[in-house]
Design a protein around this motif. Structure first.
Motif, PDB file in Angstrom:
ATOM      1  N   VAL A 136      -3.064  36.186  13.850  1.00 58.21           N
ATOM      2  CA  VAL A 136      -3.713  35.748  15.416  1.00 58.21           C
ATOM      3  C   VAL A 136      -3.849  36.845  16.227  1.00 58.21           C
ATOM      4  N   ALA A 137      -2.913  38.114  16.291  1.00 60.07           N
ATOM      5  CA  ALA A 137      -3.363  39.243  17.216  1.00 60.07           C
ATOM      6  C   ALA A 137      -4.324  39.921  16.641  1.00 60.07           C
ATOM      7  N   SER A 138      -4.571  40.250  15.298  1.00 61.83           N
ATOM      8  CA  SER A 138      -5.658  40.879  15.050  1.00 61.83           C
ATOM      9  C   SER A 138      -7.060  40.190  15.202  1.00 61.83           C
ATOM     10  N   TRP A 139      -6.945  38.964  14.880  1.00 63.81           N
ATOM     11  CA  TRP A 139      -8.163  37.932  15.276  1.00 63.81           C
ATOM     12  C   TRP A 139      -8.786  38.101  16.406  1.00 63.81           C
ATOM     13  N   ILE A 140      -7.884  38.123  17.556  1.00 60.16           N
ATOM     14  CA  ILE A 140      -8.121  38.223  18.897  1.00 60.16           C
ATOM     15  C   ILE A 140      -8.566  39.487  19.098  1.00 60.16           C
ATOM     16  N   GLU A 141      -8.093  40.465  18.844  1.00 57.89           N
ATOM     17  CA  GLU A 141      -8.520  41.688  18.921  1.00 57.89           C
ATOM     18  C   GLU A 141      -9.772  42.294  18.448  1.00 57.89           C
ATOM     19  N   ARG A 142     -10.231  41.407  17.161  1.00 60.66           N
ATOM     20  CA  ARG A 142     -11.579  41.822  16.872  1.00 60.66           C
ATOM     21  C   ARG A 142     -12.601  40.831  17.338  1.00 60.66           C
ATOM     22  N   VAL A 193       0.886  -1.198   0.153  1.00 63.34           N
ATOM     23  CA  VAL A 193       0.011   0.018   0.120  1.00 63.34           C
ATOM     24  C   VAL A 193       0.816   1.215   0.268  1.00 63.34           C
ATOM     25  N   PRO A 194       0.944   2.280  -1.002  1.00 61.72           N
ATOM     26  CA  PRO A 194       1.496   3.324  -0.892  1.00 61.72           C
ATOM     27  C   PRO A 194       1.002   4.262   0.253  1.00 61.72           C
ATOM     28  N   VAL A 195       1.810   4.645   1.029  1.00 59.62           N
ATOM     29  CA  VAL A 195       1.565   5.499   2.316  1.00 59.62           C
ATOM     30  C   VAL A 195       2.603   6.494   2.378  1.00 59.62           C
ATOM     31  N   ALA A 196       1.845   7.753   2.724  1.00 56.33           N
ATOM     32  CA  ALA A 196       2.678   8.804   3.147  1.00 56.33           C
ATOM     33  C   ALA A 196       2.451   9.343   4.581  1.00 56.33           C
ATOM     34  N   LEU A 197       3.214   9.444   5.638  1.00 62.38           N
ATOM     35  CA  LEU A 197       3.073   9.736   7.101  1.00 62.38           C
ATOM     36  C   LEU A 197       3.350  11.060   7.202  1.00 62.38           C
ATOM     37  N   ILE A 198       2.564  11.652   7.723  1.00 63.93           N
ATOM     38  CA  ILE A 198       2.680  13.197   7.641  1.00 63.93           C
ATOM     39  C   ILE A 198       2.941  13.556   9.359  1.00 63.93           C
ATOM     40  N   ARG A 199       4.019  13.950   9.795  1.00 67.06           N
ATOM     41  CA  ARG A 199       4.472  14.178  11.270  1.00 67.06           C
ATOM     42  C   ARG A 199       4.104  15.488  11.365  1.00 67.06           C
ATOM     43  N   LEU A 200       3.155  15.844  11.821  1.00 65.94           N
ATOM     44  CA  LEU A 200       2.621  17.399  12.163  1.00 65.94           C
ATOM     45  C   LEU A 200       2.837  18.040  13.496  1.00 65.94           C
ATOM     46  N   ASN A 201       3.585  19.054  13.447  1.00 63.61           N
ATOM     47  CA  ASN A 201       3.802  19.941  14.758  1.00 63.61           C
ATOM     48  C   ASN A 201       3.253  21.206  14.413  1.00 63.61           C
ATOM     49  N   TYR A 202       1.817  21.336  14.958  1.00 63.12           N
ATOM     50  CA  TYR A 202       1.272  22.308  15.516  1.00 63.12           C
ATOM     51  C   TYR A 202       0.835  23.267  14.344  1.00 63.12           C
ATOM     52  N   ALA A 203      -0.426  22.886  13.653  1.00 62.77           N
ATOM     53  CA  ALA A 203      -1.114  23.679  12.705  1.00 62.77           C
ATOM     54  C   ALA A 203      -1.757  24.997  13.385  1.00 62.77           C
ATOM     55  N   CYS A 204      -1.856  25.951  12.890  1.00 62.88           N
ATOM     56  CA  CYS A 204      -2.775  27.312  13.343  1.00 62.88           C
ATOM     57  C   CYS A 204      -3.496  27.777  12.573  1.00 62.88           C
ATOM     58  N   ASP A 205      -4.936  27.860  12.865  1.00 63.81           N
ATOM     59  CA  ASP A 205      -5.921  28.516  11.952  1.00 63.81           C
ATOM     60  C   ASP A 205      -6.478  29.586  12.418  1.00 63.81           C
ATOM     61  N   LEU A 206      -5.783  30.370  13.563  1.00 62.33           N
ATOM     62  CA  LEU A 206      -6.408  31.652  14.278  1.00 62.33           C
ATOM     63  C   LEU A 206      -7.341  31.477  15.282  1.00 62.33           C
ATOM     64  N   ARG A 207      -8.187  30.263  15.089  1.00 61.53           N
ATOM     65  CA  ARG A 207      -9.231  29.877  16.388  1.00 61.53           C
ATOM     66  C   ARG A 207      -8.664  28.925  17.276  1.00 61.53           C
TER      67      ARG A 207
END
Length: 345
Positions: free
Chosen positions: A321-327, A196-210
């Motif tokens: 992020v700062a602007s999102w929180i300010e608003r 089975v072709p596999v790609a393993l994604i070792r994610l370290n902290y995505a940020c989407d403003l929320r």
């Protein structure tokens, strides 16, 4: 590559930004054929990742289904996916017969897993993180799979070392990280055994403003709460970039499994970020503890060399992020617990 305008004023605008496909993703959609199914789509990343896949396929002019699978405890989340052209299927992924009944799809994105609540619920954590991959690999043995993992499998490394590389030996701390390494081992086993072709994604902290580490630090400064500096450094990446790079990983799935770190290139200081935000807001950053000489850090060079580079740098992300929180932007209220040094979540 032109970066997106990081100034959303509503959740709808933010979701649109998060799901904006890059030119590289659109071009990939022209090269790979077949439907895309996202398992565990209802989590934090899944909805915008599914929308990006749908938008990229449409922009590429390719006809394919994009299907999101989850238990969908929140009916609103399911309806939102429908509104953007994504089919949905309600399914308990630990139910082998239900998984067997899922439609075939040449392209699988695996987002399922358990982190928060793992401490005190270890049997379910291990079932979700190690047993479920076996079910999925047997079902989708003729597909390519991009499966999310985590940088937690490396353990803490010296801050001065540039971050963990994919060739480093895992050193997981705590049952959550151990079970995540187990998840990888199961995907690697079936990649070898069933080709089975596999790609393993070792994610370290995505940020989407929320949500995200930057949001954790910023909200504490905004509220005047203490910021724990013992885990003094971190990596993070704009979730829109994480979505794009994760989709690009599909084309690099291989047997044996291909592994890459997914995070931003910058080494960020908790103290420096907190103090810069405090200065911006005319506040005082309350810093607790002293920085340890090690942290959970990853080197994303392989990702950038093979896939693409992020469009959004750390300074731009901090500003957003700062602007999102300010608003008064909506927050998910789901802290990352990045400051945990014992692996308990």
């Amino acid at each position: 590559m032109k970066p997106p305008a990081m100034n959303p004023h509503s959740t709808a605008e933010l979701e649109d930004l998060l799901s904006q496909p890059t030119p590289a993703v659109v071009e990939m959609m022209r090269r790979i054929a077949g439907d895309i199914i996202l398992l565990g789509v209802a989590g934090k990343m899944g909805p915008s990742l599914a929308r990006m896949a749908r938008r990229a396929a449409d922009e590429a002019g390719t006809a394919r289904r994009v299907i999101g699978v989850s238990r969908f405890r929140d009916a609103g989340a399911r309806e939102a996916l429908h509104e953007h052209g994504i089919e949905t299927i309600s399914c308990d992924l630990l139910d082998e017969s239900a998984v067997a009944a899922l439609p075939e799809a040449p392209n699988v994105i695996y987002l399922a897993g358990m982190k928060f609540g793992a401490t005190g619920n270890e049997p379910l954590t291990w079932a979700m993180n190690t047993h479920l991959p076996a079910i999925v690999c047997r079902k989708f043995r003729t597909s390519r799979i991009a499966a999310f993992s985590t940088g937690n499998i490396y353990g803490l490394v010296p801050v001065s070392g540039g971050g963990s590389k994919e060739t480093d030996a895992p050193n997981p701390a705590g049952e959550y990280a151990m079970s995540c390494l187990g998840r990888e081992r199961m995907f690697q086993y079936f990649s070898d055994a069933l080709h089975v072709p596999v790609a393993l994604i070792r994610l370290n902290y995505a940020c989407d403003l929320r949500y995200g580490v930057l949001v954790d630090v910023a909200t504490k400064v905004w509220r005047g709460d203490p910021v724990d500096a013992r885990m003094g450094f971190f990596n993070t990446i704009w979730q829109g970039d994480a979505n794009a790079l994760s989709l690009l990983a599909l084309e690099h799935a291989a047997s044996p499994a291909w592994v890459f770190n997914l995070t931003g290139p910058e080494l960020l200081s908790v103290r420096d970020v907190a103090q810069s935000l405090a200065t911006r807001w005319g506040k005082t950053a309350r810093i607790d503890g002293t920085e340890s000489p090690d942290a959970l850090l990853s080197d994303p060079a392989r990702c950038f060399t093979t896939l693409d580079r992020p469009r959004v740098n750390a300074d731009t992300l901090i500003e957003a992020v700062a602007s999102w929180i300010e608003r008064g932007g909506v927050l998910l209220g789901k802290p990352t617990h990045f400051e945990s040094r014992d692996g308990k979540f």
